[in-house]
Design an enzyme around this catalytic site. Structure first.
Site, mmCIF file in Angstrom:
data_model
loop_
_atom_site.group_PDB
_atom_site.id
_atom_site.type_symbol
_atom_site.label_atom_id
_atom_site.label_comp_id
_atom_site.label_asym_id
_atom_site.label_seq_id
_atom_site.Cartn_x
_atom_site.Cartn_y
_atom_site.Cartn_z
ATOM 1 N N GLU A 162 0.825 -1.219 0.000
ATOM 2 C CA GLU A 162 0.000 0.000 0.000
ATOM 3 C C GLU A 162 0.858 1.267 0.000
ATOM 4 O OE1 GLU A 162 -2.915 -0.066 3.129
ATOM 5 O OE2 GLU A 162 -4.253 -1.318 1.981
ATOM 6 N N GLU A 322 -6.731 -7.518 -0.108
ATOM 7 C CA GLU A 322 -7.161 -7.348 1.287
ATOM 8 C C GLU A 322 -8.611 -6.903 1.328
ATOM 9 O OE1 GLU A 322 -4.976 -4.610 3.716
ATOM 10 O OE2 GLU A 322 -3.044 -5.227 2.901
ATOM 11 N N LYS A 371 -4.881 -5.144 16.928
ATOM 12 C CA LYS A 371 -5.402 -6.293 17.669
ATOM 13 C C LYS A 371 -6.928 -6.367 17.665
ATOM 14 C CE LYS A 371 -4.918 -4.226 22.287
ATOM 15 N NZ LYS A 371 -4.711 -2.846 21.802
ATOM 16 N N HIS A 373 -8.669 -5.682 14.950
ATOM 17 C CA HIS A 373 -9.077 -5.829 13.541
ATOM 18 C C HIS A 373 -9.472 -7.281 13.287
ATOM 19 C CE1 HIS A 373 -8.950 -5.608 9.167
ATOM 20 N NE2 HIS A 373 -8.676 -4.331 9.220
HETATM 21 C C1 GAL Z 1 -4.226 -2.035 5.133
HETATM 22 C C2 GAL Z 1 -2.840 -2.584 5.327
HETATM 23 C C3 GAL Z 1 -2.837 -3.812 6.212
HETATM 24 C C4 GAL Z 1 -3.702 -3.583 7.408
HETATM 25 C C5 GAL Z 1 -5.096 -3.251 6.944
HETATM 26 C C6 GAL Z 1 -6.067 -3.046 8.083
HETATM 27 O O1 GAL Z 1 -4.178 -0.667 4.918
HETATM 28 O O2 GAL Z 1 -2.227 -2.922 4.113
HETATM 29 O O3 GAL Z 1 -1.510 -4.079 6.594
HETATM 30 O O4 GAL Z 1 -3.170 -2.539 8.163
HETATM 31 O O5 GAL Z 1 -5.056 -2.062 6.216
HETATM 32 O O6 GAL Z 1 -7.346 -2.670 7.613
#
Ligand code: GAL
Length: 695
Positions: A162, A322, A371, A373
């Site tokens: 990112e 993600e 933690k 998330h």
């Molecule tokens: C993204 C990131 C991940 C994690 C995720 C949480 O921005 O690439 O490493 O932090 O968000 O939502």
């Protein structure tokens, strides 16, 4: 039109395996004792996971001190994954530099607009223009590639992570020098730059490129030069891109056969940070991270962003790198996903062209900044609804693979909606008619309003080929080039239908306002002339806090003062307002025939509901046949294969109703939905059905 610089390459299956929809997550085994790893692999197998992104934040564990590398732990975990048939999307591990590096070289840390340098303590605390950081990061890329070049588990490179999430803008002296070089390359002479930035305004004329500084702090309430700011945003995207290219090329030199990508953030937070359409030309396959918008916009915003990713990928399969299984932890309040949404959201990305569905992250951390998330394996363990859904999704993706979904592409929609990162960036400046008006939300409103009528639209970056669509929507595309105006004019002339909104074609690529009224460069085809903006604000209660339209809708935030209407222009709606405002009776929505086609102009921010109400009449007046093909309670997306097989994804788009749907083809996957056997289904809220139809 810019060409892709690299051929499209998709991660190949592990030796001895057949192609499969990729399914998995970011995996951070270095956060856990090794004793947990076997359990991870047991659960991954149970869930049908076949790929993980590994070592994204592992620099400190891999290079424990300057030039001291420890690959043993990573080798061990990769071997376990490989033995279990799980492929690895291996990171360059360069996203978060270790403390030994920042202590030795604090000059790699980025600086904010006031000259404050960030401290280590989170992540991505590096500046892309630092030659020192580049040296260390590329050394790590080289070490990673050399160490893993013959490892059969590695099916893709996940370069960095990112880019720009935290280090989007850097105002350091390194950045300044790089910005000077960038400007020299773009403009050639300082006079050309002075002209482009409008530097005669407020005595900002420069004598040489050395006098250029980034848009550093100019004092509270002051206004920085918009031309410089826009170019700084372009430069910042390019500076990160050039760093990415350096990392990519280091890896590719050693492992030319491993496809590479990096994860974009096409809609986070609320708009594109980088010019991802430009970046899309530099990756082997497009990968995106998407986090849901809680509330009513959830499904539409997801579909809209995913469609834009499909546009950036030019309809070639892309990788959802993600998303969250449930709550994130970085908003002020972090709602969980409703039952059904984990699967529904994943299948919606799939419908929109993803051939890989992954999450952040595999196992929920018990310490550290994330933690709270959600993850595939929640902190509450495997006996949870989230993990059961994760397993169900794994089997669905298996079934869809068996049905032949892989490699099919999203069927072209009748309408294209244009998205333009430059217009978003320029419309963010702080000296504008109304700060509530930006580019990003308008395309989403149009996407949703069309969906209310059961009409699909493809969201396309401005550079993509949209000329082959029936209708093109130009929503608050604030910056307009001659080339874009020419494309739009020829499109309409040849019989295309265009809808152009307020705040479009306001300025040229340097953010110089078009003289003579708006939409600049388009008067002949638009058939209207906007003389002034009429911002709408609570300062005028009962008068100009909003404007009513004669078709029953309402404009908020901004309306156009249309004073010129060409012969042949049909006025579909006018503003109704107290006489003293000067807006009463002025045209609000018009349609102008041009060549074989026609252009509708919408002179105010109607919001999703106002657009939806106005649409049937606009479409009729444009002579468009596909009005009202559905109720809006269902969202249907079709992926087609070259052999003629089609996969129809039917989603319940309503917030809280059970909706019945007629199905086309054999049901091959369903969630929160019952198929009846007579070609129909009943979809609960958050429900989805996928059907396959073979020729
Ligand atoms: C993204 C990131 C991940 C994690 C995720 C949480 O921005 O690439 O490493 O932090 O968000 O939502």
């Amino acid at each position: 039109m810019k060409q892709h610089t690299r051929p499209y390459r998709w991660p190949a299956p592990l030796p001895g395996h057949t192609p499969h929809i990729w399914y998995g997550a970011d995996y951070n085994p270095d956060q856990w004792p090794e004793s947990v790893w076997d359990d991870d692999i047991r659960l991954m197998r149970q869930a049908g996971v076949n790929i993980v992104s590994l070592a994204i934040f592992s620099w400190a564990a891999i290079e424990t001190d300057d030039g001291v590398f420890d690959f043993d732990w990573l080798d061990r975990v990769i071997a376990k994954l490989y033995d279990a048939g799980i492929a690895v999307d291996l990171a360059s591990a360069t996203a978060s530099p270790p403390m030994w590096l920042t202590r030795k070289h604090p000059e790699i840390l980025w600086t904010d607009e006031r000259g404050e340098t960030v401290w280590p303590g989170a992540r991505q605390h590096w500046r892309p223009t630092s030659p020192v950081f580049r040296r260390y990061a590329l050394r790590l890329c080289e070490a990673m590639a050399e160490h893993y070049k013959d490892n059969p588990a590695i099916v893709a490179w996940h370069v960095n992570n990112e880019y720009g999430c935290h280090n989007h803008f850097d105002y350091s002296d390194d950045a300044m020098r790089a910005f000077q070089r960038w400007c020299r390359h773009r403009y050639g002479t300082i006079d050309a730059l002075n002209k482009a930035w409008g530097n005669m305004f407020w005595a900002q004329r420069l004598n040489s490129f050395d006098e250029i500084i980034p848009p550093r702090f100019v004092g509270e309430g002051n206004f920085t030069n918009p031309g410089r700011l826009l170019d700084f945003k372009r430069f910042s995207s390019d500076a990160l891109k050039s760093f990415f290219i350096a990392e990519r090329d280091t890896l590719a030199r050693i492992t030319p056969d491993i496809p590479l990508t990096t994860n974009f953030m096409v809609s986070a937070p609320g708009a594109s940070l980088l010019d991802y359409d430009d970046w899309g030309r530099e990756v082997d396959f497009v990968a995106n991270d998407h986090y849901f918008t809680p509330g009513d916009a959830h499904i539409d915003e997801l579909a809209y962003s995913a469609s834009l990713v499909d546009g950036i990928a030019r309809k070639r399969p892309w990788f959802l790198m993600e998303q969250s299984t449930s709550a994130v932890n970085w908003r002020p309040v972090n709602p969980r996903k409703e039952p059904g949404q984990l699967i529904r959201d994943s299948l919606l990305h799939l419908a929109m062209g993803a051939d890989a569905i992954c999450f952040f992250q595999w196992r929920q951390s018990n310490a550290g900044a994330e933690k709270f998330h959600s993850s595939m394996v929640p902190i509450a363990g495997e006996h949870t609804q989230v993990f059961r859904d994760v397993c169900t999704l794994g089997s669905m993706l298996g079934a869809l693979t068996d049905e032949g979904l892989l490699g099919s592409t999203v069927r072209q929609a009748p309408a294209a909606i244009i998205y333009d990162a430059d217009s978003q960036w320029a419309s963010e400046h702080t000296a504008t008619p109304n700060q509530k008006v930006r580019h990003w939300t308008e395309p989403l409103d149009w996407f949703s309003a069309l969906a209310d009528h059961g009409i699909n639209a493809d969201v396309l970056p401005v550079r993509a080929p949209w000329d082959g669509y029936d209708t093109v929507i130009v929503p608050c595309v604030y910056l307009f080039s001659e080339e874009m105006a020419h494309r739009l004019r020829s499109f309409v002339k040849r019989g295309g239908h265009a809808i152009v909104t307020y705040y479009s074609a306001i300025a040229d690529e340097q953010d110089h306002l078009f003289p003579g009224g708006w939409p600049g460069l388009l008067h002949d085809v638009a058939g209207v002339r906007v003389e002034e903006h009429c911002p709408l604000t609570d300062l005028y209660p009962g008068a100009l806090d909003h404007l009513d339209l004669s078709n029953g809708t309402t404009a908020h935030d901004l309306a156009d003062v249309i004073t010129g209407v060409e012969d042949g222009t049909r006025v579909l709606a006018t503003f109704t307002a107290p006489e003293h405002t000067g807006m009463n009776g002025l045209p609000a929505i018009t349609v102008h025939p041009y060549g074989e086609g026609a252009l509708a102009y919408v002179g105010g921010k109607l919001g999703k509901d106002g657009i939806a109400t106005s649409l049937p009449e606009i479409l009729d007046a444009l002579g468009i046949a596909y009005t009202r093909t559905g109720t809006g309670d269902l969202l249907r997306v079709v992926r087609t294969h070259s052999d003629g097989t089609t996969f129809e994804f039917t989603f319940n788009r309503s917030r809280d109703m059970t909706v019945d749907a007629e199905l086309h083809g054999e049901p091959v996957a369903a969630s929160y939905a019952e198929t009846t056997g007579d070609g129909t289904a009943s979809l609960k809220p958050n429900g989805v059905v996928v059907t396959a139809h073979r020729p």
